[in-house]
Design an enzyme around this catalytic site. Structure first.
Site, PDB file in Angstrom:
ATOM      1  N   PRO A  10       0.793  -1.224   0.000  1.00 25.88           N
ATOM      2  CA  PRO A  10       0.000   0.000   0.000  1.00 25.88           C
ATOM      3  C   PRO A  10       0.829   1.278   0.000  1.00 25.88           C
ATOM      4  CG  PRO A  10      -0.166  -1.141   2.102  1.00 25.88           C
ATOM      5  CD  PRO A  10       0.501  -2.085   1.147  1.00 25.88           C
ATOM      6  N   ASN A  11       0.342   2.227  -0.757  1.00 25.00           N
ATOM      7  CA  ASN A  11       0.863   3.596  -0.856  1.00 25.00           C
ATOM      8  C   ASN A  11       2.166   3.703  -1.643  1.00 25.00           C
ATOM      9  OD1 ASN A  11      -1.273   4.745   0.797  1.00 25.00           O
ATOM     10  ND2 ASN A  11      -0.305   3.652   2.492  1.00 25.00           N
ATOM     11  N   ARG A  18       5.098  10.810  -2.809  1.00 26.32           N
ATOM     12  CA  ARG A  18       4.791  10.501  -1.417  1.00 26.32           C
ATOM     13  C   ARG A  18       5.998  10.798  -0.531  1.00 26.32           C
ATOM     14  NH1 ARG A  18       4.515   4.456   1.284  1.00 26.32           N
ATOM     15  NH2 ARG A  18       3.951   5.171   3.382  1.00 26.32           N
ATOM     16  N   TYR A  23      11.090   8.879   1.216  1.00 28.03           N
ATOM     17  CA  TYR A  23      11.107   7.778   0.243  1.00 28.03           C
ATOM     18  C   TYR A  23      11.808   8.103  -1.079  1.00 28.03           C
ATOM     19  CZ  TYR A  23       7.711   5.831   3.507  1.00 28.03           C
ATOM     20  OH  TYR A  23       7.101   5.349   4.627  1.00 28.03           O
ATOM     21  N   ASN A  74       8.123  -5.338  -0.708  1.00 28.33           N
ATOM     22  CA  ASN A  74       7.974  -4.242   0.246  1.00 28.33           C
ATOM     23  C   ASN A  74       6.506  -4.204   0.643  1.00 28.33           C
ATOM     24  OD1 ASN A  74       7.722  -1.934   1.708  1.00 28.33           O
ATOM     25  ND2 ASN A  74       8.977  -0.664   0.347  1.00 28.33           N
ATOM     26  N   ALA A  77       2.969  -0.582   5.033  1.00 26.34           N
ATOM     27  CA  ALA A  77       2.507  -0.615   6.424  1.00 26.34           C
ATOM     28  C   ALA A  77       2.009  -1.995   6.854  1.00 26.34           C
ATOM     29  CB  ALA A  77       1.411   0.424   6.623  1.00 26.34           C
ATOM     30  N   HIS A  80       3.888  -4.244   9.450  1.00 29.39           N
ATOM     31  CA  HIS A  80       3.784  -4.122  10.899  1.00 29.39           C
ATOM     32  C   HIS A  80       2.477  -4.698  11.444  1.00 29.39           C
ATOM     33  CE1 HIS A  80       6.990  -1.460   9.762  1.00 29.39           C
ATOM     34  NE2 HIS A  80       6.160  -0.629   9.160  1.00 29.39           N
ATOM     35  N   ASP A  87       1.758 -15.342   6.802  1.00 24.17           N
ATOM     36  CA  ASP A  87       1.365 -16.727   6.567  1.00 24.17           C
ATOM     37  C   ASP A  87       1.450 -17.087   5.083  1.00 24.17           C
ATOM     38  OD1 ASP A  87       0.944 -17.055   9.254  1.00 24.17           O
ATOM     39  OD2 ASP A  87      -1.247 -17.092   9.140  1.00 24.17           O
ATOM     40  N   GLU A  98      12.702  -9.026   1.903  1.00 27.68           N
ATOM     41  CA  GLU A  98      11.881  -7.896   2.341  1.00 27.68           C
ATOM     42  C   GLU A  98      12.697  -6.621   2.174  1.00 27.68           C
ATOM     43  OE1 GLU A  98      10.890  -8.428   6.445  1.00 27.68           O
ATOM     44  OE2 GLU A  98      10.104  -6.379   6.688  1.00 27.68           O
ATOM     45  N   HIS A 100      12.707  -2.361   2.656  1.00 29.44           N
ATOM     46  CA  HIS A 100      12.126  -1.090   3.102  1.00 29.44           C
ATOM     47  C   HIS A 100      13.037   0.036   2.647  1.00 29.44           C
ATOM     48  CE1 HIS A 100       9.074  -3.132   5.315  1.00 29.44           C
ATOM     49  NE2 HIS A 100      10.001  -3.922   5.838  1.00 29.44           N
ATOM     50  N   ILE A 101      12.442   1.003   1.997  1.00 32.90           N
ATOM     51  CA  ILE A 101      13.208   2.140   1.480  1.00 32.90           C
ATOM     52  C   ILE A 101      13.794   2.936   2.642  1.00 32.90           C
ATOM     53  CG2 ILE A 101      13.014   4.288   0.166  1.00 32.90           C
ATOM     54  CD1 ILE A 101      10.563   2.874  -1.276  1.00 32.90           C
ATOM     55  N   SER A 102      12.971   3.216   3.624  1.00 31.77           N
ATOM     56  CA  SER A 102      13.413   3.993   4.792  1.00 31.77           C
ATOM     57  C   SER A 102      13.967   3.058   5.864  1.00 31.77           C
ATOM     58  CB  SER A 102      12.230   4.786   5.366  1.00 31.77           C
ATOM     59  OG  SER A 102      11.256   3.893   5.886  1.00 31.77           O
ATOM     60  N   ARG A 107      12.571   5.223  12.886  1.00 33.20           N
ATOM     61  CA  ARG A 107      11.300   5.947  12.788  1.00 33.20           C
ATOM     62  C   ARG A 107      10.400   5.606  13.989  1.00 33.20           C
ATOM     63  NH1 ARG A 107       8.957   5.290   6.952  1.00 33.20           N
ATOM     64  NH2 ARG A 107       7.705   7.070   7.674  1.00 33.20           N
ATOM     65  N   ARG A 111       6.845   1.124  13.754  1.00 33.01           N
ATOM     66  CA  ARG A 111       7.507   0.581  12.550  1.00 33.01           C
ATOM     67  C   ARG A 111       8.673  -0.349  12.897  1.00 33.01           C
ATOM     68  NH1 ARG A 111       5.205   3.835   8.457  1.00 33.01           N
ATOM     69  NH2 ARG A 111       4.799   5.930   9.225  1.00 33.01           N
TER      70      ARG A 111
HETATM   71  C1  DQA Z   1       8.109   1.247   4.131  1.00 35.98           C
HETATM   72  C2  DQA Z   1       8.121   1.494   5.638  1.00 35.98           C
HETATM   73  C3  DQA Z   1       6.747   1.274   6.227  1.00 35.98           C
HETATM   74  O1  DQA Z   1       6.749   1.517   7.632  1.00 35.98           O
HETATM   75  C4  DQA Z   1       5.739   2.227   5.584  1.00 35.98           C
HETATM   76  O2  DQA Z   1       4.443   2.002   6.092  1.00 35.98           O
HETATM   77  C5  DQA Z   1       5.762   2.155   4.111  1.00 35.98           C
HETATM   78  C6  DQA Z   1       7.049   2.071   3.432  1.00 35.98           C
HETATM   79  C7  DQA Z   1       9.472   1.583   3.492  1.00 35.98           C
HETATM   80  O3  DQA Z   1       9.682   1.181   2.352  1.00 35.98           O
HETATM   81  O4  DQA Z   1      10.308   2.261   4.100  1.00 35.98           O
HETATM   82  O5  DQA Z   1       4.735   2.238   3.451  1.00 35.98           O
HETATM   83  O6  DQA Z   1       7.866  -0.137   3.893  1.00 35.98           O
END
Ligand code: DQA
Length: 156
Positions: A10-11, A18, A23, A74, A77, A80, A87, A98, A100-102, A107, A111
Protein backbone atom coordinates in the site's frame (compact mmCIF):
# COMPACT_ATOMS: atom_id res chain seq x y z
CA UNK A 1 14.96 -19.40 -16.88
CA UNK A 2 15.04 -17.73 -13.47
CA UNK A 3 12.11 -15.46 -12.72
CA UNK A 4 11.68 -12.71 -10.13
CA UNK A 5 8.48 -11.14 -8.85
CA UNK A 6 8.69 -7.61 -7.40
CA UNK A 7 5.73 -6.90 -5.09
CA UNK A 8 4.92 -3.54 -3.55
CA UNK A 9 2.18 -2.94 -1.01
CA UNK A 10 0.00 0.00 0.00
CA UNK A 11 0.86 3.60 -0.86
CA UNK A 12 3.98 2.62 -2.77
CA UNK A 13 2.15 3.44 -6.03
CA UNK A 14 2.64 7.08 -4.94
CA UNK A 15 6.45 6.90 -4.78
CA UNK A 16 7.97 10.01 -6.30
CA UNK A 17 5.39 12.31 -4.73
CA UNK A 18 4.79 10.50 -1.42
CA UNK A 19 6.93 12.04 1.37
CA UNK A 20 9.98 12.45 -0.92
CA UNK A 21 12.16 13.38 2.05
CA UNK A 22 11.56 9.86 3.40
CA UNK A 23 11.11 7.78 0.24
CA UNK A 24 13.05 9.71 -2.42
CA UNK A 25 12.15 11.10 -5.84
CA UNK A 26 11.92 7.95 -7.90
CA UNK A 27 8.56 6.65 -9.05
CA UNK A 28 7.57 3.00 -8.76
CA UNK A 29 7.87 2.77 -12.56
CA UNK A 30 11.48 4.04 -12.31
CA UNK A 31 12.27 1.40 -9.67
CA UNK A 32 10.61 -1.41 -11.61
CA UNK A 33 12.59 -0.39 -14.71
CA UNK A 34 15.90 -0.44 -12.78
CA UNK A 35 15.22 -3.85 -11.27
CA UNK A 36 14.07 -5.25 -14.61
CA UNK A 37 17.22 -3.96 -16.35
CA UNK A 38 19.50 -5.55 -13.74
CA UNK A 39 17.68 -8.86 -13.97
CA UNK A 40 17.48 -8.99 -17.76
CA UNK A 41 21.22 -8.25 -18.04
CA UNK A 42 21.67 -11.42 -16.03
CA UNK A 43 19.23 -13.57 -17.96
CA UNK A 44 16.29 -13.38 -15.57
CA UNK A 45 12.59 -12.87 -16.33
CA UNK A 46 10.78 -10.14 -14.42
CA UNK A 47 7.23 -9.49 -13.18
CA UNK A 48 5.98 -6.61 -11.05
CA UNK A 49 2.82 -6.18 -8.99
CA UNK A 50 1.55 -3.41 -6.72
CA UNK A 51 -1.64 -3.28 -4.72
CA UNK A 52 -3.13 -1.31 -1.87
CA UNK A 53 -5.20 -4.35 -0.85
CA UNK A 54 -3.99 -7.09 1.47
CA UNK A 55 -5.92 -9.93 -0.20
CA UNK A 56 -4.64 -9.01 -3.65
CA UNK A 57 -1.06 -9.11 -2.33
CA UNK A 58 -1.73 -12.55 -0.84
CA UNK A 59 -3.18 -13.77 -4.17
CA UNK A 60 -0.14 -12.48 -6.10
CA UNK A 61 2.23 -14.30 -3.74
CA UNK A 62 0.22 -17.53 -4.00
CA UNK A 63 -0.03 -17.32 -7.79
CA UNK A 64 3.72 -16.88 -8.18
CA UNK A 65 4.59 -19.96 -6.15
CA UNK A 66 5.12 -22.26 -9.15
CA UNK A 67 6.70 -19.63 -11.43
CA UNK A 68 9.01 -17.41 -9.39
CA UNK A 69 12.57 -18.19 -8.34
CA UNK A 70 12.45 -15.33 -5.85
CA UNK A 71 10.25 -12.50 -4.62
CA UNK A 72 11.28 -8.99 -3.59
CA UNK A 73 8.57 -7.64 -1.31
CA UNK A 74 7.97 -4.24 0.25
CA UNK A 75 4.77 -4.80 2.22
CA UNK A 76 4.49 -1.11 3.23
CA UNK A 77 2.51 -0.61 6.42
CA UNK A 78 1.26 -4.23 6.27
CA UNK A 79 4.78 -5.13 7.42
CA UNK A 80 3.78 -4.12 10.90
CA UNK A 81 0.25 -5.54 11.01
CA UNK A 82 -0.38 -8.44 8.65
CA UNK A 83 -0.28 -11.97 10.00
CA UNK A 84 -2.06 -13.01 6.78
CA UNK A 85 0.82 -11.80 4.59
CA UNK A 86 3.33 -13.48 6.86
CA UNK A 87 1.36 -16.73 6.57
CA UNK A 88 1.24 -16.37 2.76
CA UNK A 89 5.04 -16.18 2.62
CA UNK A 90 5.39 -19.07 5.06
CA UNK A 91 3.04 -21.12 2.86
CA UNK A 92 5.26 -21.10 -0.23
CA UNK A 93 8.77 -22.37 -0.95
CA UNK A 94 9.90 -19.29 -2.86
CA UNK A 95 12.55 -17.21 -1.02
CA UNK A 96 11.51 -13.64 -0.22
CA UNK A 97 13.71 -10.59 0.36
CA UNK A 98 11.88 -7.90 2.34
CA UNK A 99 12.81 -4.35 1.30
CA UNK A 100 12.13 -1.09 3.10
CA UNK A 101 13.21 2.14 1.48
CA UNK A 102 13.41 3.99 4.79
CA UNK A 103 15.22 2.86 7.91
CA UNK A 104 12.15 1.74 9.83
CA UNK A 105 14.22 1.29 13.00
CA UNK A 106 14.98 5.03 13.15
CA UNK A 107 11.30 5.95 12.79
CA UNK A 108 8.17 5.63 14.95
CA UNK A 109 8.17 2.67 17.35
CA UNK A 110 5.20 1.04 15.56
CA UNK A 111 7.51 0.58 12.55
CA UNK A 112 10.17 -1.27 14.56
CA UNK A 113 8.36 -4.62 14.44
CA UNK A 114 8.07 -6.60 11.21
CA UNK A 115 5.69 -9.55 11.27
CA UNK A 116 7.16 -10.48 7.89
CA UNK A 117 10.90 -10.69 8.64
CA UNK A 118 10.90 -14.06 10.47
CA UNK A 119 9.63 -15.86 7.36
CA UNK A 120 11.85 -14.07 4.81
CA UNK A 121 15.25 -15.08 3.45
CA UNK A 122 16.66 -11.63 4.23
CA UNK A 123 15.95 -7.93 4.53
CA UNK A 124 17.36 -4.71 3.06
CA UNK A 125 16.34 -1.70 5.10
CA UNK A 126 17.10 2.01 4.91
CA UNK A 127 19.23 2.05 1.75
CA UNK A 128 16.69 4.09 -0.23
CA UNK A 129 15.21 2.88 -3.49
CA UNK A 130 18.52 1.25 -4.54
CA UNK A 131 17.57 -1.41 -1.96
CA UNK A 132 15.34 -3.07 -4.55
CA UNK A 133 18.24 -3.43 -6.99
CA UNK A 134 20.51 -4.68 -4.20
CA UNK A 135 17.92 -7.36 -3.46
CA UNK A 136 17.85 -8.34 -7.14
CA UNK A 137 21.66 -8.59 -7.08
CA UNK A 138 21.46 -10.87 -4.05
CA UNK A 139 19.12 -13.24 -5.91
CA UNK A 140 21.28 -13.16 -9.05
CA UNK A 141 24.38 -13.94 -7.03
CA UNK A 142 22.74 -16.68 -4.98
CA UNK A 143 21.29 -18.54 -7.96
CA UNK A 144 24.39 -18.26 -10.17
CA UNK A 145 25.71 -21.76 -10.69
CA UNK A 146 29.32 -22.87 -10.77
CA UNK A 147 30.48 -25.70 -13.02
CA UNK A 148 32.97 -28.41 -11.99
CA UNK A 149 35.93 -26.15 -12.81
CA UNK A 150 34.64 -23.45 -10.52
CA UNK A 151 33.60 -21.30 -13.46
CA UNK A 152 30.38 -19.39 -13.25
CA UNK A 153 27.53 -20.70 -15.41
CA UNK A 154 24.88 -18.05 -15.91
CA UNK A 155 21.72 -19.99 -15.16
CA UNK A 156 19.14 -20.25 -17.87
C1 DQA B 1 8.11 1.25 4.13
C2 DQA B 1 8.12 1.49 5.64
C3 DQA B 1 6.75 1.27 6.23
O1 DQA B 1 6.75 1.52 7.63
C4 DQA B 1 5.74 2.23 5.58
O2 DQA B 1 4.44 2.00 6.09
C5 DQA B 1 5.76 2.16 4.11
C6 DQA B 1 7.05 2.07 3.43
C7 DQA B 1 9.47 1.58 3.49
O3 DQA B 1 9.68 1.18 2.35
O4 DQA B 1 10.31 2.26 4.10
O5 DQA B 1 4.73 2.24 3.45
O6 DQA B 1 7.87 -0.14 3.89
Amino acid sequence: MKRLLLVNGPNLNLLGTREPGVYGQKTLADIEHEVETTLKENGWEFDAFQSNHEGDLIDAIHESRHESTGIIFNPGAYTHTSIALRDAIASIDVPVIEVHISNVHKRESFRHTSLISPVTWGQIVGMGTIGYTLAAQAFIDHFREENEDGEINETT
